[in-house]
Design a protein around this motif. Structure first.
Motif, PDB file in Angstrom:
ATOM      1  N   MET A   1      58.324  -7.510 -69.883  1.00  0.00           N
ATOM      2  CA  MET A   1      56.999  -6.536 -69.942  1.00  0.00           C
ATOM      3  C   MET A   1      56.563  -5.316 -70.850  1.00  0.00           C
ATOM      4  O   MET A   1      57.563  -5.075 -71.728  1.00  0.00           O
ATOM      5  CB  MET A   1      58.080  -5.404 -68.920  1.00  0.00           C
ATOM      6  N   ILE A   2      55.743  -4.957 -70.307  1.00  0.00           N
ATOM      7  CA  ILE A   2      54.670  -4.307 -71.879  1.00  0.00           C
ATOM      8  C   ILE A   2      55.137  -3.091 -72.009  1.00  0.00           C
ATOM      9  O   ILE A   2      54.577  -3.285 -73.092  1.00  0.00           O
ATOM     10  CB  ILE A   2      52.443  -4.620 -71.054  1.00  0.00           C
ATOM     11  N   SER A   3      56.244  -2.695 -71.292  1.00  0.00           N
ATOM     12  CA  SER A   3      56.710  -1.571 -71.757  1.00  0.00           C
ATOM     13  C   SER A   3      58.085  -1.008 -72.879  1.00  0.00           C
ATOM     14  O   SER A   3      57.712  -0.463 -73.117  1.00  0.00           O
ATOM     15  CB  SER A   3      57.071  -0.600 -70.334  1.00  0.00           C
ATOM     16  N   LYS A   4      58.059  -2.727 -73.328  1.00  0.00           N
ATOM     17  CA  LYS A   4      58.707  -3.070 -73.858  1.00  0.00           C
ATOM     18  C   LYS A   4      58.513  -3.950 -75.372  1.00  0.00           C
ATOM     19  O   LYS A   4      59.322  -3.965 -76.032  1.00  0.00           O
ATOM     20  CB  LYS A   4      60.024  -4.093 -73.351  1.00  0.00           C
ATOM     21  N   VAL A   5      57.671  -4.001 -75.647  1.00  0.00           N
ATOM     22  CA  VAL A   5      56.541  -4.802 -76.725  1.00  0.00           C
ATOM     23  C   VAL A   5      56.072  -3.252 -77.471  1.00  0.00           C
ATOM     24  O   VAL A   5      56.012  -2.423 -77.208  1.00  0.00           O
ATOM     25  CB  VAL A   5      55.722  -6.110 -75.899  1.00  0.00           C
ATOM     26  N   ASN A   6      55.888  -3.150 -78.565  1.00  0.00           N
ATOM     27  CA  ASN A   6      55.643  -2.869 -79.755  1.00  0.00           C
ATOM     28  C   ASN A   6      53.778  -2.962 -79.872  1.00  0.00           C
ATOM     29  O   ASN A   6      53.442  -4.670 -80.290  1.00  0.00           O
ATOM     30  CB  ASN A   6      55.920  -3.068 -81.423  1.00  0.00           C
ATOM     31  N   ILE A   7      52.826  -2.490 -79.721  1.00  0.00           N
ATOM     32  CA  ILE A   7      51.353  -3.015 -79.702  1.00  0.00           C
ATOM     33  C   ILE A   7      50.978  -2.037 -80.765  1.00  0.00           C
ATOM     34  O   ILE A   7      50.952  -0.959 -81.076  1.00  0.00           O
ATOM     35  CB  ILE A   7      51.130  -2.649 -78.660  1.00  0.00           C
ATOM     36  N   ASN A  21      44.557   4.891 -74.370  1.00  0.00           N
ATOM     37  CA  ASN A  21      44.117   6.263 -73.466  1.00  0.00           C
ATOM     38  C   ASN A  21      45.161   5.093 -72.394  1.00  0.00           C
ATOM     39  O   ASN A  21      45.653   6.242 -71.235  1.00  0.00           O
ATOM     40  CB  ASN A  21      42.992   6.843 -73.012  1.00  0.00           C
ATOM     41  N   GLY A  22      44.669   4.319 -71.811  1.00  0.00           N
ATOM     42  CA  GLY A  22      45.253   3.520 -69.863  1.00  0.00           C
ATOM     43  C   GLY A  22      46.523   3.602 -70.910  1.00  0.00           C
ATOM     44  O   GLY A  22      47.112   3.267 -69.764  1.00  0.00           O
ATOM     45  N   LEU A  23      47.061   3.191 -71.793  1.00  0.00           N
ATOM     46  CA  LEU A  23      48.561   2.609 -72.008  1.00  0.00           C
ATOM     47  C   LEU A  23      49.595   3.999 -71.672  1.00  0.00           C
ATOM     48  O   LEU A  23      50.424   4.379 -71.589  1.00  0.00           O
ATOM     49  CB  LEU A  23      48.466   2.021 -73.285  1.00  0.00           C
ATOM     50  N   LEU A  24      48.617   4.579 -72.736  1.00  0.00           N
ATOM     51  CA  LEU A  24      49.070   6.133 -72.152  1.00  0.00           C
ATOM     52  C   LEU A  24      49.815   6.899 -71.027  1.00  0.00           C
ATOM     53  O   LEU A  24      50.345   7.631 -70.807  1.00  0.00           O
ATOM     54  CB  LEU A  24      48.850   7.061 -73.232  1.00  0.00           C
ATOM     55  N   GLY A  25      48.694   6.431 -70.047  1.00  0.00           N
ATOM     56  CA  GLY A  25      48.710   7.212 -69.040  1.00  0.00           C
ATOM     57  C   GLY A  25      49.159   5.679 -67.781  1.00  0.00           C
ATOM     58  O   GLY A  25      49.286   6.618 -66.812  1.00  0.00           O
ATOM     59  N   ARG A  26      50.217   4.880 -68.483  1.00  0.00           N
ATOM     60  CA  ARG A  26      51.276   3.810 -67.560  1.00  0.00           C
ATOM     61  C   ARG A  26      52.633   4.910 -68.226  1.00  0.00           C
ATOM     62  O   ARG A  26      52.642   5.292 -68.719  1.00  0.00           O
ATOM     63  CB  ARG A  26      51.136   2.827 -68.187  1.00  0.00           C
ATOM     64  N   ALA A  27      53.224   5.977 -66.726  1.00  0.00           N
ATOM     65  CA  ALA A  27      54.752   6.647 -66.471  1.00  0.00           C
ATOM     66  C   ALA A  27      55.243   5.573 -67.454  1.00  0.00           C
ATOM     67  O   ALA A  27      56.436   5.546 -67.917  1.00  0.00           O
ATOM     68  CB  ALA A  27      54.917   6.380 -65.563  1.00  0.00           C
ATOM     69  N   ASP A  28      55.872   4.340 -67.491  1.00  0.00           N
ATOM     70  CA  ASP A  28      56.760   3.518 -67.761  1.00  0.00           C
ATOM     71  C   ASP A  28      56.365   3.120 -70.140  1.00  0.00           C
ATOM     72  O   ASP A  28      57.201   2.250 -70.455  1.00  0.00           O
ATOM     73  CB  ASP A  28      56.728   2.309 -67.269  1.00  0.00           C
ATOM     74  N   PHE A  29      55.422   3.539 -70.361  1.00  0.00           N
ATOM     75  CA  PHE A  29      54.901   3.442 -71.193  1.00  0.00           C
ATOM     76  C   PHE A  29      55.349   4.239 -72.597  1.00  0.00           C
ATOM     77  O   PHE A  29      55.012   5.349 -72.661  1.00  0.00           O
ATOM     78  CB  PHE A  29      53.280   3.223 -71.774  1.00  0.00           C
ATOM     79  N   ASP A  30      56.205   3.863 -73.794  1.00  0.00           N
ATOM     80  CA  ASP A  30      56.732   4.402 -74.805  1.00  0.00           C
ATOM     81  C   ASP A  30      55.420   4.686 -75.465  1.00  0.00           C
ATOM     82  O   ASP A  30      55.492   3.593 -76.400  1.00  0.00           O
ATOM     83  CB  ASP A  30      58.003   3.919 -75.025  1.00  0.00           C
ATOM     84  N   PRO A  31      54.191   6.225 -76.390  1.00  0.00           N
ATOM     85  CA  PRO A  31      54.125   6.233 -77.205  1.00  0.00           C
ATOM     86  C   PRO A  31      54.072   5.922 -78.478  1.00  0.00           C
ATOM     87  O   PRO A  31      53.762   5.434 -79.144  1.00  0.00           O
ATOM     88  CB  PRO A  31      53.487   7.600 -76.757  1.00  0.00           C
ATOM     89  N   THR A 149      48.165  -9.903 -69.415  1.00  0.00           N
ATOM     90  CA  THR A 149      47.698 -10.065 -68.179  1.00  0.00           C
ATOM     91  C   THR A 149      47.784  -8.786 -67.528  1.00  0.00           C
ATOM     92  O   THR A 149      47.377  -7.944 -67.659  1.00  0.00           O
ATOM     93  CB  THR A 149      47.869 -11.081 -67.552  1.00  0.00           C
ATOM     94  N   GLU A 150      49.441  -8.444 -68.057  1.00  0.00           N
ATOM     95  CA  GLU A 150      50.079  -6.935 -67.280  1.00  0.00           C
ATOM     96  C   GLU A 150      49.212  -5.843 -68.293  1.00  0.00           C
ATOM     97  O   GLU A 150      49.107  -5.208 -67.857  1.00  0.00           O
ATOM     98  CB  GLU A 150      51.698  -7.096 -67.471  1.00  0.00           C
ATOM     99  N   LEU A 151      48.984  -6.685 -70.106  1.00  0.00           N
ATOM    100  CA  LEU A 151      48.407  -5.530 -70.776  1.00  0.00           C
ATOM    101  C   LEU A 151      47.356  -4.922 -70.047  1.00  0.00           C
ATOM    102  O   LEU A 151      47.441  -3.003 -70.270  1.00  0.00           O
ATOM    103  CB  LEU A 151      48.485  -5.856 -71.867  1.00  0.00           C
ATOM    104  N   PHE A 152      46.815  -5.872 -69.886  1.00  0.00           N
ATOM    105  CA  PHE A 152      45.189  -5.316 -69.588  1.00  0.00           C
ATOM    106  C   PHE A 152      45.170  -4.857 -68.350  1.00  0.00           C
ATOM    107  O   PHE A 152      44.422  -4.208 -67.767  1.00  0.00           O
ATOM    108  CB  PHE A 152      44.141  -6.789 -69.833  1.00  0.00           C
ATOM    109  N   ASN A 153      46.132  -5.279 -67.312  1.00  0.00           N
ATOM    110  CA  ASN A 153      46.151  -5.080 -65.852  1.00  0.00           C
ATOM    111  C   ASN A 153      46.673  -3.603 -66.068  1.00  0.00           C
ATOM    112  O   ASN A 153      46.070  -2.378 -64.950  1.00  0.00           O
ATOM    113  CB  ASN A 153      47.181  -5.642 -65.279  1.00  0.00           C
TER     114      ASN A 153
END
Length: 266
Positions: A1-7, A21-31, A149-153
């Motif tokens: 899952m994209i929420s588990k990886v370092n980007i 901003n898109g990533l931070l807008g996800r509820a499951d993404f840790d800044p 794909t999940e990252l950009f979805n």
């Protein structure tokens, strides 16, 4: 899952900031899982305030990343890849370039030939999770393709394409949003001329364009089929459309798309 990886987004300009901003807008993404780099980090202070790791050290950012997104200008892709090469691990990391016109072959002239590399072309609507992103890859397995794909979805939706179409995708998706915005500006100007104030004209045009796009998406119909529903005999719509065509509206749009493509492809 994209929420588990370092980007890490290396060279976080306008497009990189839209993705962030898109990533931070996800509820499951840790800044804390996001690192942004830029030569002058002052412009990224808003992200730092949200808990994102902001720095100017590209090598340090790459070293801790599972996914490295290159948001730099095309002429900086090779120099940046050379710079961060000591921190690259082809067995661990995925490298994604957002640069227009830089092929996977050109990237592999710098990086390890066993590296997993992608090219991706989102647009600035990533800011609100409404981007369309075309992607292609080399050396990636199904799980890695699914991860990207999940990252950009998470910032819209993703379309896998052959690399030979990446330049065309850039024109239609990334440049294309500017074409639509210019069209909207012209509609607003027309609205002002026929009596609306700019704020009201903008509201009407914004919702009209949004409605038209949703109509195409939800009904899955050709634009001309929808146009036929509002062009009554001797009506004001067909008069306006015909005048636009007499002035070269469709031709100008097609020529603009082709001109942008030729600028990239040459």
């Amino acid at each position: 899952m994209i929420s588990k990886v370092n980007i890490a987004i290396i060279g976080c300009g306008n497009l990189g900031a839209s993705i962030a901003n898109g990533l931070l807008g996800r509820a499951d993404f840790d800044p804390k899982n996001l690192t942004l780099t830029k030569r002058h980090v002052e412009s990224l202070s808003d992200f730092a305030g949200k808990g994102v790791n902001v720095q100017s050290d590209n090598i340090a950012a790459a070293a801790i990343a599972d996914i490295i997104i290159l948001g730099v200008k095309p002429y900086n892709v090779a120099p940046i890849l050379n710079e961060i090469s000591p921190a690259l691990d082809p067995k661990k990391q995925i490298i994604i370039s957002l640069a227009t016109g830089i092929s996977l072959e050109e990237m592999y002239r710098v990086i390890d030939p066993t590296s997993i590399a992608f090219r991706a072309m989102p647009n600035i609507a990533a800011d609100i999770q409404e981007s369309v992103t075309c992607v292609c890859s080399q050396n990636a397995d199904a799980d890695q393709v699914n991860l990207v794909t999940e990252l950009f979805n998470g910032i819209g939706f993703t379309i896998p394409i052959d690399e030979s179409l990446m330049e065309a995708a850039t024109v239609l998706g990334a440049c294309g949003i500017a074409y639509v915005l210019r069209f909207m500006r012209a509609m607003i100007q027309g609205g002002i001329q026929i009596g609306f104030d700019s704020v009201t004209a903008s509201k009407i045009v914004n919702q009209t364009v949004k409605g038209a796009a949703e109509l195409m998406i939800q009904k899955n119909i050709h634009p001309e089929a929808a146009i036929d529903k509002v062009t009554t005999p001797k009506g004001c719509t067909i008069v306006g459309l015909n005048e636009m065509e007499h002035q070269g509206f469709s031709s100008a749009m097609v020529r603009g798309v082709i001109a942008s493509y030729e600028k990239i492809a040459k």
